[in-house]
Design an enzyme around this catalytic site. Structure first.
Site, PDB file in Angstrom:
ATOM      1  N   VAL A  12      13.549 -16.289 -34.744  1.00  0.00           N
ATOM      2  CA  VAL A  12      14.093 -15.726 -33.798  1.00  0.00           C
ATOM      3  C   VAL A  12      15.662 -16.202 -33.406  1.00  0.00           C
ATOM      4  CG1 VAL A  12      14.173 -14.687 -31.527  1.00  0.00           C
ATOM      5  CG2 VAL A  12      12.189 -14.739 -32.978  1.00  0.00           C
ATOM      6  N   ILE A 131      12.423  -3.034 -29.550  1.00  0.00           N
ATOM      7  CA  ILE A 131      12.252  -1.686 -28.847  1.00  0.00           C
ATOM      8  C   ILE A 131      12.716  -1.963 -27.257  1.00  0.00           C
ATOM      9  CG2 ILE A 131      10.639   0.039 -28.045  1.00  0.00           C
ATOM     10  CD1 ILE A 131       8.709  -0.953 -30.087  1.00  0.00           C
ATOM     11  N   LYS A 200       1.059  -9.309 -24.376  1.00  0.00           N
ATOM     12  CA  LYS A 200       2.111  -8.241 -24.268  1.00  0.00           C
ATOM     13  C   LYS A 200       1.703  -7.164 -22.984  1.00  0.00           C
ATOM     14  CE  LYS A 200       4.020  -9.114 -28.805  1.00  0.00           C
ATOM     15  NZ  LYS A 200       4.225  -8.874 -30.088  1.00  0.00           N
TER      16      LYS A 200
END
Ligand code: HSE
Length: 399
Positions: A12, A131, A200
């Site tokens: 990342v 998203i 999450k």
């Protein structure tokens, strides 16, 4: 010029540097000032990287540099990531993170620290990869009472399940492929056993219902127990097999929250979400159902969400985003084992014994060993298992 520091130069972190370079002009059009990476903190050297000259090993350099306004935390976990995030906020820097373990375990205290220091702590990339999800949930849907959130929240397991089902590939090979593609966690057990999806859904539930939910409070079952026979049963039932994180409001006002593989009816939009893609369905009492879909893992999609947060911090350097939630309230959470659900059961028991225990059931076409139950609780299933009833699989059905 807005200067940022990237902590952790793995998948990342390196993606963030790449996106900032690749889309310099687009980003500058929004921020009206260049956004530059001033430091990259990592324990490793990257001699062949174009960013090698930015690599440092001492966090206090970043902490003490007043030119750094935004710290991007991509280290992962809750060790040094927690220490550096807290110190960065105390030093008056905004922090952007992709680290769901950190937000799920320490989000409450870090949001409070950000508030005390008049800085932002943003974590769009922590759920659903690329998203746009947390901002729409927190702001665009702010006029709703959120009734339910249900999603495919882990790219690695969705990738593995898709390949197992559609290409007949084996679990271990596909896990290795997901690791090579940069989808999996450093320790992929977190993906496979559902913990990543659990973190999450905890973050989504906290934003939706306003209370911190800790992963330890959530019933979590991953996909390591899924067999080829379960896959065949899903096919016989004409349903998709998906690992879902789900939370919904019960009539008594309490929230059910859990992670489990599910059979999903094929006409439900979540059934057709394959590969590394994630999708999250949110039901609000005004809007009805909305669905968010996109790449849930991977270098550039995740970096896309991180850079969006960086731009937000640069644009609102002196303003705080009112994103957050209150202390955990365990009494608000329903006991998952008491929630009635339909189940797909696979058993060695003969149909007579099945009828005696479950009453009317619906056998799957072409199978004498698998059927769908009427709604019943997990506690009841556990009771049957304790009494010695053969339960080879019990997978809830999302109808
Ligand atoms: N390991 C995670 C996944 C990465 O596979 O979805 C993105 O959070």
């Amino acid at each position: 010029m807005a200067n940022i520091a990237i902590l952790g130069f793995g998948t990342v972190g390196s993606g963030v540097a790449e996106v900032l370079d690749m889309n310099q002009a687009e980003i500058r059009r929004r921020t009206e000032e260049p956004v530059a990476v001033k430091y990259i903190l990592d324990t490793r050297e990257f001699p062949d990287s174009p960013y090698a000259h930015l690599v440092i090993h001492d966090f206090s350099v970043i902490e003490q540099d007043p030119e750094v306004s935004v710290v991007v935390e991509c280290i992962g976990g809750c060790g040094v990531a927690l220490d550096f995030t807290s110190r960065a906020l105390k030093a008056g820097k905004h922090v952007v993170t992709s680290n769901k373990a950190l937000v799920a375990a320490h989000g409450l205290e870090l949001l409070e620290l950000a508030r005390q220091n008049n800085r932002n702590f943003l974590f769009e990339a922590s759920v659903g990869g690329g998203i746009p999800l947390l901002r729409p949930l927190s702001f665009c849907l702010a006029g709703n009472r959120i009734e339910e959130i249900c999603g495919i929240l882990n790219g690695t397991t969705n990738y593995i399940l898709t390949k197992m089902i559609h290409e007949n590939r084996n679990f271990d090979d596909m896990l290795r492929r997901a690791q090579e593609k940069g989808y999996a966690e450093a320790d992929p057990t977190a993906d496979v056993e559902g913990l990543d999806a659990c973190r999450k859904i905890c973050i989504l539930a906290a934003l939706a219902f306003g209370r911190h939910v800790y992963p330890e409070q959530v019933y979590t079952c991953g996909i390591s127990g899924i067999t080829t026979e379960d896959v065949a049963c899903a096919e016989a039932a004409g349903m998709a097999l998906k690992l879902l994180g789900r939370t919904f409001r019960q009539e008594d006002g309490r929230f059910v929250i859990y992670v489990s593989p599910h059979l999903v009816l094929s006409d439900r939009p979540l059934a057709s979400v394959d590969g590394v893609f994630n999708a999250v369905l949110i039901r609000g009492n005004a809007v009805g159902e909305v669905m968010f879909y996109g790449r849930g893992a991977g270098k550039l999609p995740t970096a896309s969400a991180v850079v969006g947060d960086v731009v937000d911090c640069v644009l609102h350097n002196d303003k705080r985003r009112s994103l957050g939630w209150g202390e955990s309230r365990p009494a608000d959470l329903a006991d998952f084992s008491q929630v009635p659900l339909r189940w797909m059961i696979r058993t060695r028991a003969a149909s007579g014994a099945v009828g005696a225990v479950f009453g009317q059931v619906e056998y799957l076409p072409g199978r004498k060993d698998a059927f769908l139950t009427a709604p019943m609780t997990k506690a009841a299933l556990d009771g049957l298992r304790e009494k010695g009833f053969s339960l080879l699989s019990a997978i809830p059905v999302l109808s």
